[in-house]
Design a protein around this motif. Structure first.
Motif, PDB file in Angstrom:
ATOM      1  N   CYS A 221      83.299  11.676   7.862  1.00 19.65           N
ATOM      2  CA  CYS A 221      82.287  12.900   8.504  1.00 19.65           C
ATOM      3  C   CYS A 221      82.083  12.438   9.926  1.00 19.65           C
ATOM      4  O   CYS A 221      81.760  11.295  10.290  1.00 19.65           O
ATOM      5  CB  CYS A 221      81.002  13.002   7.613  1.00 19.65           C
ATOM      6  SG  CYS A 221      79.972  14.330   8.053  1.00 19.65           S
TER       7      CYS A 221
ATOM      8  N   ARG B 110      79.433  14.142  11.610  1.00 14.80           N
ATOM      9  CA  ARG B 110      78.092  14.782  11.548  1.00 14.80           C
ATOM     10  C   ARG B 110      77.257  13.387  12.023  1.00 14.80           C
ATOM     11  O   ARG B 110      77.689  12.331  11.594  1.00 14.80           O
ATOM     12  CB  ARG B 110      77.505  15.560  10.293  1.00 14.80           C
ATOM     13  CG  ARG B 110      78.340  16.683  10.293  1.00 14.80           C
ATOM     14  CD  ARG B 110      78.071  17.860  11.273  1.00 14.80           C
ATOM     15  NE  ARG B 110      78.962  19.055  11.299  1.00 14.80           N
ATOM     16  CZ  ARG B 110      79.104  20.004  12.212  1.00 14.80           C
ATOM     17  NH1 ARG B 110      78.574  19.870  13.370  1.00 14.80           N
ATOM     18  NH2 ARG B 110      79.880  21.057  11.941  1.00 14.80           N
ATOM     19  N   THR B 111      76.149  13.740  12.516  1.00 12.52           N
ATOM     20  CA  THR B 111      75.025  12.440  12.766  1.00 12.52           C
ATOM     21  C   THR B 111      73.796  12.455  12.177  1.00 12.52           C
ATOM     22  O   THR B 111      72.815  12.260  12.983  1.00 12.52           O
ATOM     23  CB  THR B 111      75.116  12.288  14.258  1.00 12.52           C
ATOM     24  OG1 THR B 111      74.724  13.618  14.898  1.00 12.52           O
ATOM     25  CG2 THR B 111      76.379  11.877  15.150  1.00 12.52           C
ATOM     26  N   CYS B 112      73.663  13.142  11.040  1.00 21.32           N
ATOM     27  CA  CYS B 112      72.373  13.397  10.299  1.00 21.32           C
ATOM     28  C   CYS B 112      71.768  11.939  10.207  1.00 21.32           C
ATOM     29  O   CYS B 112      72.232  11.057   9.731  1.00 21.32           O
ATOM     30  CB  CYS B 112      72.740  14.051   8.939  1.00 21.32           C
ATOM     31  SG  CYS B 112      73.588  15.478   8.821  1.00 21.32           S
TER      32      CYS B 112
ATOM     33  N   PHE C 284      69.659  10.396   8.716  1.00 22.44           N
ATOM     34  CA  PHE C 284      69.164   9.899   7.530  1.00 22.44           C
ATOM     35  C   PHE C 284      70.385   9.046   6.674  1.00 22.44           C
ATOM     36  O   PHE C 284      70.253   8.452   5.870  1.00 22.44           O
ATOM     37  CB  PHE C 284      68.331  10.736   6.460  1.00 22.44           C
ATOM     38  CG  PHE C 284      69.060  11.940   6.377  1.00 22.44           C
ATOM     39  CD1 PHE C 284      70.233  11.857   5.232  1.00 22.44           C
ATOM     40  CD2 PHE C 284      68.835  12.840   6.918  1.00 22.44           C
ATOM     41  CE1 PHE C 284      70.866  13.044   5.053  1.00 22.44           C
ATOM     42  CE2 PHE C 284      69.611  14.193   6.728  1.00 22.44           C
ATOM     43  CZ  PHE C 284      70.479  14.337   5.842  1.00 22.44           C
ATOM     44  N   CYS C 285      71.790   9.245   7.149  1.00 20.03           N
ATOM     45  CA  CYS C 285      72.854   9.351   6.332  1.00 20.03           C
ATOM     46  C   CYS C 285      73.732   8.308   6.749  1.00 20.03           C
ATOM     47  O   CYS C 285      74.228   7.981   7.745  1.00 20.03           O
ATOM     48  CB  CYS C 285      73.892  10.568   6.367  1.00 20.03           C
ATOM     49  SG  CYS C 285      74.828  10.674   5.147  1.00 20.03           S
TER      50      CYS C 285
ATOM     51  N   ILE D 148      76.674   7.632   5.151  1.00 20.60           N
ATOM     52  CA  ILE D 148      77.857   7.843   4.811  1.00 20.60           C
ATOM     53  C   ILE D 148      79.123   7.704   5.599  1.00 20.60           C
ATOM     54  O   ILE D 148      80.147   7.222   5.421  1.00 20.60           O
ATOM     55  CB  ILE D 148      78.091   9.362   4.127  1.00 20.60           C
ATOM     56  CG1 ILE D 148      77.352   9.612   2.570  1.00 20.60           C
ATOM     57  CG2 ILE D 148      79.486   9.896   4.007  1.00 20.60           C
ATOM     58  CD1 ILE D 148      77.143  11.008   2.038  1.00 20.60           C
ATOM     59  N   PRO D 149      78.764   8.195   6.945  1.00 20.81           N
ATOM     60  CA  PRO D 149      79.876   7.814   7.859  1.00 20.81           C
ATOM     61  C   PRO D 149      80.170   6.589   8.162  1.00 20.81           C
ATOM     62  O   PRO D 149      81.145   6.240   8.563  1.00 20.81           O
ATOM     63  CB  PRO D 149      79.114   8.829   9.293  1.00 20.81           C
ATOM     64  CG  PRO D 149      78.265   9.753   8.616  1.00 20.81           C
ATOM     65  CD  PRO D 149      77.726   9.227   7.624  1.00 20.81           C
TER      66      PRO D 149
ATOM     67  N   GLN E 129      82.866  15.451   2.822  1.00 15.83           N
ATOM     68  CA  GLN E 129      81.457  14.916   3.043  1.00 15.83           C
ATOM     69  C   GLN E 129      81.027  16.187   3.744  1.00 15.83           C
ATOM     70  O   GLN E 129      79.847  16.572   3.579  1.00 15.83           O
ATOM     71  CB  GLN E 129      81.874  13.852   3.934  1.00 15.83           C
ATOM     72  CG  GLN E 129      82.487  12.614   3.510  1.00 15.83           C
ATOM     73  CD  GLN E 129      81.649  12.014   2.369  1.00 15.83           C
ATOM     74  OE1 GLN E 129      80.635  12.447   1.932  1.00 15.83           O
ATOM     75  NE2 GLN E 129      82.712  11.124   1.644  1.00 15.83           N
ATOM     76  N   GLU E 130      81.843  16.905   4.436  1.00 11.09           N
ATOM     77  CA  GLU E 130      81.297  18.117   5.219  1.00 11.09           C
ATOM     78  C   GLU E 130      82.504  19.427   5.085  1.00 11.09           C
ATOM     79  O   GLU E 130      83.529  19.230   5.823  1.00 11.09           O
ATOM     80  CB  GLU E 130      81.028  18.027   6.614  1.00 11.09           C
ATOM     81  CG  GLU E 130      79.954  18.871   7.352  1.00 11.09           C
ATOM     82  CD  GLU E 130      80.443  19.951   7.957  1.00 11.09           C
ATOM     83  OE1 GLU E 130      80.209  20.219   9.007  1.00 11.09           O
ATOM     84  OE2 GLU E 130      81.156  20.555   7.103  1.00 11.09           O
TER      85      GLU E 130
ATOM     86  N   TYR F  87      78.186  22.953   5.305  1.00 15.53           N
ATOM     87  CA  TYR F  87      76.904  22.496   6.397  1.00 15.53           C
ATOM     88  C   TYR F  87      76.534  23.748   6.820  1.00 15.53           C
ATOM     89  O   TYR F  87      77.512  24.637   7.221  1.00 15.53           O
ATOM     90  CB  TYR F  87      77.712  21.441   7.389  1.00 15.53           C
ATOM     91  CG  TYR F  87      76.868  20.892   8.291  1.00 15.53           C
ATOM     92  CD1 TYR F  87      76.664  21.209   9.637  1.00 15.53           C
ATOM     93  CD2 TYR F  87      76.230  19.750   7.688  1.00 15.53           C
ATOM     94  CE1 TYR F  87      75.955  20.420  10.356  1.00 15.53           C
ATOM     95  CE2 TYR F  87      75.272  19.142   8.832  1.00 15.53           C
ATOM     96  CZ  TYR F  87      75.142  19.277   9.871  1.00 15.53           C
ATOM     97  OH  TYR F  87      74.358  18.753  10.685  1.00 15.53           O
TER      98      TYR F  87
ATOM     99  N   ARG G  63      69.737  17.787  12.249  1.00 16.31           N
ATOM    100  CA  ARG G  63      70.339  18.600  11.569  1.00 16.31           C
ATOM    101  C   ARG G  63      70.960  19.696  12.431  1.00 16.31           C
ATOM    102  O   ARG G  63      71.780  20.924  12.075  1.00 16.31           O
ATOM    103  CB  ARG G  63      69.566  19.287  10.495  1.00 16.31           C
ATOM    104  CG  ARG G  63      69.348  18.201   9.187  1.00 16.31           C
ATOM    105  CD  ARG G  63      70.651  17.726   8.535  1.00 16.31           C
ATOM    106  NE  ARG G  63      70.818  18.796   7.556  1.00 16.31           N
ATOM    107  CZ  ARG G  63      71.942  18.957   6.947  1.00 16.31           C
ATOM    108  NH1 ARG G  63      72.827  17.740   6.937  1.00 16.31           N
ATOM    109  NH2 ARG G  63      72.413  20.029   6.211  1.00 16.31           N
TER     110      ARG G  63
HETATM  111  S1  SF4 Z   1      78.001  13.454   4.930  1.00 13.91           S
HETATM  112 FE1  SF4 Z   1      76.492  15.145   5.238  1.00 13.91          FE
HETATM  113  S2  SF4 Z   1      74.424  14.331   5.404  1.00 13.91           S
HETATM  114 FE2  SF4 Z   1      75.879  12.657   5.928  1.00 13.91          FE
HETATM  115  S3  SF4 Z   1      76.293  12.857   8.069  1.00 13.91           S
HETATM  116 FE3  SF4 Z   1      77.820  14.056   7.225  1.00 13.91          FE
HETATM  117  S4  SF4 Z   1      76.906  16.080   6.818  1.00 13.91           S
HETATM  118 FE4  SF4 Z   1      75.280  14.949   7.365  1.00 13.91          FE
END
Ligand code: SF4
Length: 442
Positions: free
Chosen positions: A153, A155-157, A159-160, A162-163, A197-198, A234, A273
Motif C-alpha cells: 500500500c 497510502r500513509t494512514c 495509524f496503520c 500495514i505498509p 490493501q487498497e 479507499y 485519510r
Molecule cells: S492498508 Fe489501508 S489503512 Fe493501511 S495505509 Fe493502506 S489504505 Fe491506509
C-alpha cells in the motif's frame, strides 16, 4: 520405502492468522508445497504433521498477541516432541524478526511476507514459477475464493502498520488476475472476493491510471464466475466509474466494502485519510444515487489519539444517517513505526471499548430495521454449509465470514439444497444479523 519419520516430516500443517490476504498467501504456499510432492493440511488440529508453519498477523495489539500465543503453543508441541520443525512467516515475522528470534528461539526459522522462495528452500522444495496464479488447494469452501489483485500500500494512514509489513503497492496484471480467476472457476469456484490493501489504487503503478473498472469488465466476462465482490476500497478519489460497471454486469455484486475509519474532520486529518467530513457524506450519497440498493460495508476506528466525546457523537450521527448495511468497529492500537505513534495514546482502553460498544449498538438497531424490510422478498442465495439443522448461505449483499447469513430449515424435505449451489429463498423472518427463509421451488 519412506520411514514413518520421513512421512511425518513430509507432512506440513499450516496455520493462518489475520486477514484474507494472509489466507491467500497460505494457499499459495500450500499449492507450492503440494507441487513438490509434500502433503499439506490447513489448521488441522488432528494432523500428525511433523512440520508446522504459522502464518502470522502483525496489524494491531490483539492480533499480535494471538500470533505470539499461537507460536508459543506450537513451540510447546515441539518441546513435547509432537512436531519436529516449527517455522513462522507473515506480517508479525516481517515486522519483528530480530525480536522474535531472541524471544522465541524454539522456532527453526522466521520468514518475511515476501520470502516464499526461501521458506520453500528451507523445506527442501523448489519455487514453481509455472504455478503462479494457480490455487487448486483452497482453505475456503470450494465454491468461493479470495482473489488478491495487488500487494502492499502507498497510502500513509497514520495509524496503520500495514505498509511497514507489506511494502509498496504492486498490482498484478489484468491478464494474470483473469487467468487466476479462470483457474479458480475450473476448480469449481463461483464467487470471488477481490482483495488488496487498497483496492481502488489498482493499476496506478503498472498502467499509470486507475484500472479497477477495466479489471472488473474482464472478470465479468469469465464464464462461470457468478459473483464478483469488492473489498477494501479507499474513499479518497473513489473512481465512480466502478459503479457503472457494477450496474452493467449482473455477476458483479451490488456490494462495496469501503473502510471509512471516522467522520470528524480533526480525527480524519490526524489519521491522514485525505478526505473531509463533507466529502465523505457527499461520496456516500453519490454512491447510493448511482447504485440504488447497493450494500455498503464499512469499518470505523475509535479511540484515536485526541478523539473527543463530540467526535464520537459526530460519528454516531453519521452512522445513523448513512445507515450502512454492514459495519465493523476497531479500537485504536498504538503501533510503533506508524506516524500516529508520535501522538499520545490518551484515550483509555475502557473508553475505547465503551465507544465501540455504543456505536455497535446503533448499528445493531439499523441492521435489525434493514433486515425486517427484507421479509417477504426472494433472494438468490449461495449455500456455504449445513449447521445446527439449517442450510446456511448468503445473498449477494453478504460476504463470507463478516456479513449476514440466510438460514433455511434443513429438517423440512422441501428445503433440500446442495452446498455450493445457488437457490432462490423467500425471507420469512429476520434478526439483526441473520435472515430466515424457505426455498422457492419452481
Ligand atoms: S492498508 Fe489501508 S489503512 Fe493501511 S495505509 Fe493502506 S489504505 Fe491506509
Amino acid at each position: 520405502m519412506k520411514t514413518k519419520r520421513q512421512n511425518k516430516q513430509n507432512n506440513i500443517n499450516i496455520i493462518t492468522l489475520g486477514c484474507s490476504k494472509n489466507l491467500v498467501d497460505s494457499e499459495v504456499l500450500m499449492n507450492q508445497l503440494q507441487a513438490n510432492g509434500l502433503s499439506v493440511t490447513h489448521e488441522n488440529s488432528r494432523s500428525n504433521a511433523g512440520v508446522v508453519i504459522v502464518n502470522t498477523c502483525g496489524f494491531i495489539e490483539t492480533a499480535k498477541q494471538e500470533s505470539i500465543d499461537t507460536i508459543l503453543q506450537y513451540a510447546g508441541a515441539k518441546a513435547a516432541g509432537k512436531i519436529d520443525k516449527l517455522y513462522v512467516t507473515g506480517c508479525l515475522s516481517q515486522r519483528y524478526k530480530t525480536e522474535l528470534e531472541q524471544e522465541i528461539p524454539e522456532v527453526d526459522a522466521y520468514f518475511g511476507t515476501l520470502d516464499l522462495p526461501f521458506l520453500l528452500e528451507e523445506l527442501g522444495a523448489d519455487y514453481k514459477h509455472d504455478l503462479i496464479g494457480e490455487r487448486n488447494l483452497l482453505t475456503t469452501p470450494p465454491h468461493y475464493a479470495y482473489l488478491k489483485i495487488s500487494e502492499g500500500c502507498n497510502r500513509t494512514c497514520s495509524f496503520c502498520a500495514i505498509p511497514l509489513m507489506r511494502g509498496k503497492h504492486v498490482s498484478k496484471s489484468i491478464e494474470q488476475i483473469v487467468a487466476e480467476a479462470k483457474n479458480l472457476v475450473r476448480n469449481g469456484v463461483k464467487e470471488v472476493m477481490l482483495i488488496a490493501q487498497e483496492l481502488t489504487y489498482y493499476g496506478l503503478d503498472i498502467y499509470k491510471k486507475r484500472e479497477l473498472p477495466e479489471l472488473l469488465r474482464h472478470l465479468a466476462g469469465v464464464d462461470g464466475l457468478e459473483w464478483i465482490r469488492m473489498h477494501y476500497a479507499y474513499p479518497y478519489k473513489f473512481p465512480m466509474e466502478v459503479l457503472d460497471v457494477v450496474n452493467e454486469y449482473p455477476n458483479i455484486c451490488n456490494y462495496l466494502d469501503m473502510p471509512l475509519q471516522h467522520i470528524s474532520d480533526p480525527v480524519l486529518k490526524n489519521m491522514r485519510r485525505l478526505i473531509t467530513k463533507d466529502e465523505t457524506y457527499q461520496l456516500i450519497d453519490a454512491i447510493r444515487q448511482k447504485s440504488p440498493g447497493i450494500a455498503l460495508r464499512t469499518t470505523m476506528l475509535v479511540g484515536f489519539p485526541g478523539e473527543t466525546d463530540e467526535d464520537v457523537e459526530e460519528l454516531a450521527q453519521f452512522i445513523r444517517q448513512a445507515r450502512f448495511e454492514r459495519l465493523g468497529i476497531f479500537q485504536y492500537s498504538h503501533e510503533e513505526g506508524t506516524t500516529a505513534y508520535q501522538l499520545e495514546d490518551n484515550v483509555p482502553e475502557e473508553v475505547k471499548a465503551e465507544r465501540a460498544a455504543y456505536l455497535m449498538n446503533i448499528q445493531q438497531e439499523i441492521s435489525a430495521e434493514l433486515n425486517q424490510l427484507k421479509i417477504g422478498n426472494t433472494y438468490k442465495v449461495l449455500f456455504d454449509r449445513k449447521e445446527g439443522g439449517h442450510f446456511i448461505g448468503r445473498t449477494e449483499y453478504d460476504s463470507p465470514e463478516v456479513d449476514n447469513e440466510v438460514l433455511v430449515d434443513a429438517r423440512s424435505n422441501k428445503n433440500f439444497v446442495r452446498l455450493g449451489d445457488f437457490a432462490p429463498v423467500r425471507i420469512t423472518d429476520a434478526t439483526e444479523f441473520d435472515l430466515y427463509g424457505e426455498l422457492v421451488r419452481p
